[in-house]
Motif scaffolding. Structure first.
Motif, short mmCIF file in Angstrom:
data_model
loop_
_atom_site.label_atom_id
_atom_site.label_comp_id
_atom_site.label_asym_id
_atom_site.label_seq_id
_atom_site.Cartn_x
_atom_site.Cartn_y
_atom_site.Cartn_z
N ASP A 95 44.71 37.73 27.13
CA ASP A 95 45.21 36.97 25.97
C ASP A 95 45.10 37.77 24.67
OD1 ASP A 95 45.84 34.86 27.58
OD2 ASP A 95 44.15 33.60 26.98
N HIS A 96 44.21 38.75 24.66
CA HIS A 96 43.99 39.56 23.45
C HIS A 96 44.60 40.96 23.57
CE1 HIS A 96 41.29 36.21 22.75
NE2 HIS A 96 41.31 36.54 21.47
N GLY A 97 45.55 41.09 24.51
CA GLY A 97 46.33 42.32 24.59
C GLY A 97 45.69 43.48 25.32
N GLY A 98 44.61 43.19 26.05
CA GLY A 98 43.96 44.24 26.82
C GLY A 98 44.14 44.03 28.31
N LYS A 99 43.62 44.97 29.08
CA LYS A 99 43.58 44.83 30.53
C LYS A 99 42.13 45.04 30.97
CE LYS A 99 48.16 46.61 31.74
NZ LYS A 99 48.87 47.76 32.32
N PRO A 100 41.67 44.28 31.98
CA PRO A 100 40.33 44.54 32.50
C PRO A 100 40.29 45.93 33.17
CG PRO A 100 41.16 42.38 33.20
CD PRO A 100 42.32 43.14 32.64
N SER A 101 39.40 46.78 32.68
CA SER A 101 39.34 48.15 33.20
C SER A 101 38.96 48.21 34.68
CB SER A 101 38.31 48.96 32.41
OG SER A 101 38.70 49.13 31.08
N PHE A 102 38.14 47.26 35.12
CA PHE A 102 37.57 47.37 36.47
C PHE A 102 38.54 46.89 37.54
CE2 PHE A 102 32.97 46.60 34.74
CZ PHE A 102 33.09 47.74 33.98
N LYS A 103 39.44 45.96 37.19
CA LYS A 103 40.29 45.34 38.22
C LYS A 103 41.19 46.38 38.86
CE LYS A 103 42.41 41.15 39.55
NZ LYS A 103 42.80 39.81 39.19
N ASP A 104 41.09 46.51 40.17
CA ASP A 104 41.86 47.48 40.96
C ASP A 104 41.39 48.93 40.75
OD1 ASP A 104 43.43 45.38 41.97
OD2 ASP A 104 44.76 45.48 40.24
N TYR A 105 40.29 49.13 40.04
CA TYR A 105 39.75 50.49 39.88
C TYR A 105 39.14 50.92 41.22
CZ TYR A 105 36.94 54.39 38.15
OH TYR A 105 36.38 55.63 37.97
N ASN A 106 39.74 51.92 41.83
CA ASN A 106 39.31 52.36 43.17
C ASN A 106 39.23 51.20 44.16
OD1 ASN A 106 39.14 54.97 42.27
ND2 ASN A 106 36.93 54.94 41.97
N GLY A 107 40.09 50.19 43.94
CA GLY A 107 40.12 49.06 44.86
C GLY A 107 39.17 47.93 44.52
N PHE A 108 38.44 48.03 43.39
CA PHE A 108 37.53 46.93 43.02
C PHE A 108 38.37 45.69 42.69
CE2 PHE A 108 34.75 44.43 40.24
CZ PHE A 108 33.56 44.47 40.97
N PRO A 109 38.05 44.53 43.32
CA PRO A 109 38.99 43.40 43.24
C PRO A 109 38.83 42.46 42.06
CG PRO A 109 37.35 43.02 44.96
CD PRO A 109 37.01 44.33 44.34
N TYR A 110 37.88 42.70 41.16
CA TYR A 110 37.60 41.73 40.09
C TYR A 110 37.61 42.39 38.71
CZ TYR A 110 36.15 38.90 44.07
OH TYR A 110 36.13 38.22 45.25
N SER A 111 37.54 41.53 37.68
CA SER A 111 37.51 42.02 36.29
C SER A 111 36.09 42.33 35.83
CB SER A 111 38.11 40.97 35.36
OG SER A 111 39.47 40.78 35.69
N LEU A 112 35.12 41.64 36.39
CA LEU A 112 33.71 41.84 36.05
C LEU A 112 32.95 42.35 37.25
CD1 LEU A 112 32.79 38.50 34.19
CD2 LEU A 112 33.50 40.67 33.15
N CYS A 113 31.95 43.18 36.99
CA CYS A 113 30.87 43.41 37.96
C CYS A 113 29.77 42.42 37.58
CB CYS A 113 30.32 44.83 37.88
SG CYS A 113 31.48 46.10 38.39
N ILE A 114 29.46 41.52 38.49
CA ILE A 114 28.42 40.52 38.22
C ILE A 114 27.29 40.71 39.22
CG2 ILE A 114 27.88 38.06 38.28
CD1 ILE A 114 30.43 37.46 36.95
N SER A 115 26.13 41.05 38.69
CA SER A 115 25.00 41.44 39.53
C SER A 115 23.82 40.51 39.25
CB SER A 115 24.64 42.90 39.26
OG SER A 115 25.80 43.71 39.43
N VAL A 116 23.49 39.69 40.25
CA VAL A 116 22.48 38.65 40.08
C VAL A 116 21.17 39.06 40.73
CG1 VAL A 116 21.93 36.22 40.55
CG2 VAL A 116 24.28 36.88 40.02
N ASN A 117 20.08 38.90 40.00
CA ASN A 117 18.71 39.10 40.49
C ASN A 117 18.47 40.52 41.02
OD1 ASN A 117 18.06 36.50 39.70
ND2 ASN A 117 18.64 35.60 41.65
N SER A 118 18.42 40.71 42.34
CA SER A 118 18.09 42.04 42.87
C SER A 118 19.31 42.96 42.98
CB SER A 118 17.45 41.91 44.25
OG SER A 118 18.35 41.36 45.18
N VAL A 119 20.50 42.45 42.63
CA VAL A 119 21.67 43.33 42.60
C VAL A 119 21.61 44.15 41.31
CG1 VAL A 119 24.19 43.46 42.59
CG2 VAL A 119 23.04 41.76 44.02
#
Length: 257
Positions: free
Chosen positions: A50-74
């Protein structure tokens, strides 16, 4: 090949980083018990687009999401999922924005509700160690000075620093040279020059520094399943004081509202 950025290019990264900072603020507002990590990912993707950008991570080397979300021991590179946050969790949100031909990258680890005192200390010390590293990102310093400052601060508090994963140069590509380790020896490594833009990102563990990769090929977890913390800024090397291009300002506003 190390790319030094012109002032015009740095300005374009700064514009990307502003969207990123605001996206982090939007996510911070949503973090509470009962919220799924997939909902956070969706909110971030919509805000960035909505603010004219693209998520850098999405499809980066096949990564399927916009965020890396790492909970607790991740440690890093966790997938958003239907997992719902619980009181006492810690959650690292790592996000990148691509705009005007340039990437920005930052990460912040949030406490969900009430966390154990030693876990809160881990978050505090990891964040402090990021700024210790940034203090050394000045002309004439070496990468070893940056890594040493991070490592010294984290280990003095009784925590351990992940060795296998490092920060990086950033610009037209999400990951550029040089690598920026979170450990090192003073006076060693690449000499820092004006206009070098790097992502500094300490990853610090409560227990062992050793990590394992899960079967999805992405998720990195602590070997002993103890909590980990991760903070990251995109910064530009300057003569007397590094310039931080990303911001935690909108996160702090969300936490205090």
């Amino acid at each position: 090949m190390v790319f030094y950025k012109t002032e015009e290019e740095i300005e374009l990264i700064r514009q990307s980083a502003l969207i990123l900072g605001k996206a982090h603020g939007e996510i911070a507002r949503l973090i509470k018990p009962g919220v799924s990590t997939l909902a956070l990912d969706k909110a971030a993707e919509e805000f960035i687009q909505d603010h004219g950008g693209k998520p850098s991570f999405k499809d980066y080397n096949g990564f399927p999401y916009s965020l890396c979300i790492s909970v607790n021991s991740v440690v890093v590179h966790g997938f958003p999922s239907n997992y719902t946050l619980n009181d006492g969790d810690v959650i690292s949100v790592d996000c990148g924005v691509y705009k005007n031909g340039f990437h920005s990258d930052s990460a912040y680890t949030h406490a969900v509700g009430n966390v154990k005192p030693e876990v809160q200390k881990l978050l505090d010390v990891t964040k402090e160690s990021l700024y210790k590293g940034i203090e050394k990102a000045v002309v004439g310093s070496r990468l070893g000075d940056v890594g040493f400052s991070i490592q010294e601060h984290a280990e003095a508090a009784g925590f351990t620093v992940v060795r296998e994963l490092v920060g990086h140069g950033i610009g037209r590509s999400l990951h550029e040279s040089p690598e920026v380790p979170n450990y090192g020896k003073r006076g060693q490594g690449v000499k820092l020059q004006n206009g070098l833009v790097i992502a500094i990102e300490p990853m610090v563990n409560l227990g062992t520094r050793h990590i394992v990769q899960e079967e999805d090929g992405w998720t990195i977890r602590t070997k002993d399943n103890m909590p980990s913390a991760h903070f990251e800024h995109t910064v530009v090397v300057r003569k007397d004081k590094a310039e931080i291009l990303t911001t935690f300002e909108y996160i702090e506003q969300a936490k205090n509202s």
